[in-house]
Design an enzyme around this catalytic site. Sequence first.
Site, PDB file in Angstrom:
ATOM      1  N   ALA A 198       4.535   1.601  -3.882  1.00 26.11           N
ATOM      2  CA  ALA A 198       5.632   2.081  -4.713  1.00 26.11           C
ATOM      3  C   ALA A 198       6.834   1.151  -4.596  1.00 26.11           C
ATOM      4  O   ALA A 198       7.540   0.892  -5.577  1.00 26.11           O
ATOM      5  CB  ALA A 198       6.012   3.503  -4.309  1.00 26.11           C
ATOM      6  N   LEU A 204       0.833  -1.202   0.000  1.00 21.06           N
ATOM      7  CA  LEU A 204       0.000   0.000   0.000  1.00 21.06           C
ATOM      8  C   LEU A 204       0.866   1.250   0.000  1.00 21.06           C
ATOM      9  O   LEU A 204       1.826   1.342   0.772  1.00 21.06           O
ATOM     10  CB  LEU A 204      -0.895   0.016   1.244  1.00 21.06           C
ATOM     11  N   SER A 205       0.505   2.235  -0.815  1.00 15.66           N
ATOM     12  CA  SER A 205       1.102   3.571  -0.796  1.00 15.66           C
ATOM     13  C   SER A 205       2.620   3.502  -0.991  1.00 15.66           C
ATOM     14  O   SER A 205       3.086   3.046  -2.032  1.00 15.66           O
ATOM     15  CB  SER A 205       0.714   4.280   0.504  1.00 15.66           C
ATOM     16  N   ALA A 206       3.414   3.912   0.012  1.00 20.22           N
ATOM     17  CA  ALA A 206       4.857   3.774  -0.113  1.00 20.22           C
ATOM     18  C   ALA A 206       5.236   2.307  -0.284  1.00 20.22           C
ATOM     19  O   ALA A 206       6.182   1.979  -1.007  1.00 20.22           O
ATOM     20  CB  ALA A 206       5.558   4.358   1.112  1.00 20.22           C
TER      21      ALA A 206
END
Length: 403
Positions: free
Chosen positions: A158, A153-155
Amino acid sequence: MSLAKNIEFLRRLPKLNGINGLTDFGRNRRPVRLSPLVETTKFGSNPGGIRMLSFVPGNLQQPPALVVVLHGCGQTAAGYDLGAGWSRLAKRYGFALLMPEQQTSNNANGCFNWFNPEDTARDSGEACSIRQMIARMVDDIGIDQHRIFVTGLSAGGAMTSVMLATYPEVFAAGAVIAGLPFGVASNVREALNGMFQSPSRPAGELGDLVRGASNHKGPWPKLSVWHGSADRTVNPANANEIVKQWLDVHGLPSTPMSEGTVDGYPRQIWWNADGETIVESYTITDMAHGTPLGTAENDERYGAQGAFLIEAGISSSYHIANFFGLTEWIRQPKVASAAEVKQAVKTVPVISPAPPSVPDLAKVLWPLTTLNRRPEPARGPRRRAIDVGAVITRALTAAGLMK
């Protein structure tokens, strides 16, 4: 803070060790009681300085599969596991779980350093540490090296893009939730631009970033992409860029081969010449930044609501596990051997009369455990004006550049 002060603040930024999204969540990095995750301290040189936590259920699928789950900013491995429900899925469907955890000594808000060149290159930094953890799991448990998957999720999303690009030969598939494409940022300015603007890039340019991250020539991992259409932390256009990047890597056309809905949300699909789904993309309409939660097969629920863990009526964790091909197996009760059956016959020579009818307790008690959903309140009118100063302040806070 005014727009002028925001600009001045940007001019005076020191060199940072990472983009720290979701700063408010950093206050919630508290230990989770009764977590099934177990820490392993010796798994290699660990150049990224991150922690290895894992869960191995008692009855694994054969051959054993492994899912690597990367938490978001401010979260812990145990906290994200509780919220997204991955260890419950692992126990039900019999796969091993690896959940690396960032340390605040590396990043003040507990974010994986998804844009730092030293952490996103093959055999370097945090990416290398995660690879070493996977190798330890393969050695210890006998993980099938063709059944290794990654999601985040999110970072963490990425960083999932990073792992798929830098170690494509390791992973059969991945799933990015509210993340960014690989290679679009190598400094603070580019990271902020990618998070909030997500400028469109040519597909070939995005694909070259992946192809240039290793010497791998294929086959490439499959990919599932999830993003809320109302995400103000990571621009939803990033989902399109991620899809574009991996369609180019797989040599697939930009136009979806099939479009439909799953639990009421749009899903686009691309498949290969054999009809196998290679890339899929879910748009969770009107959802903000986070992991979508909901009921799964047979009304099972995985995870619990929390910050950036959003009840949306669809279980992303379950559907991702299904995309990975992990949900077709369910642990079966032990089957008695022929010797055990023979012994039972000897010790019970007379067949007892059939017992009286007993009500099915599962059916009797099921209504008591069913959630009664409240109707959603009517949505108010959307705001027409945008406070530019407030938007920039939110951006800086979400990036960990302000407190």
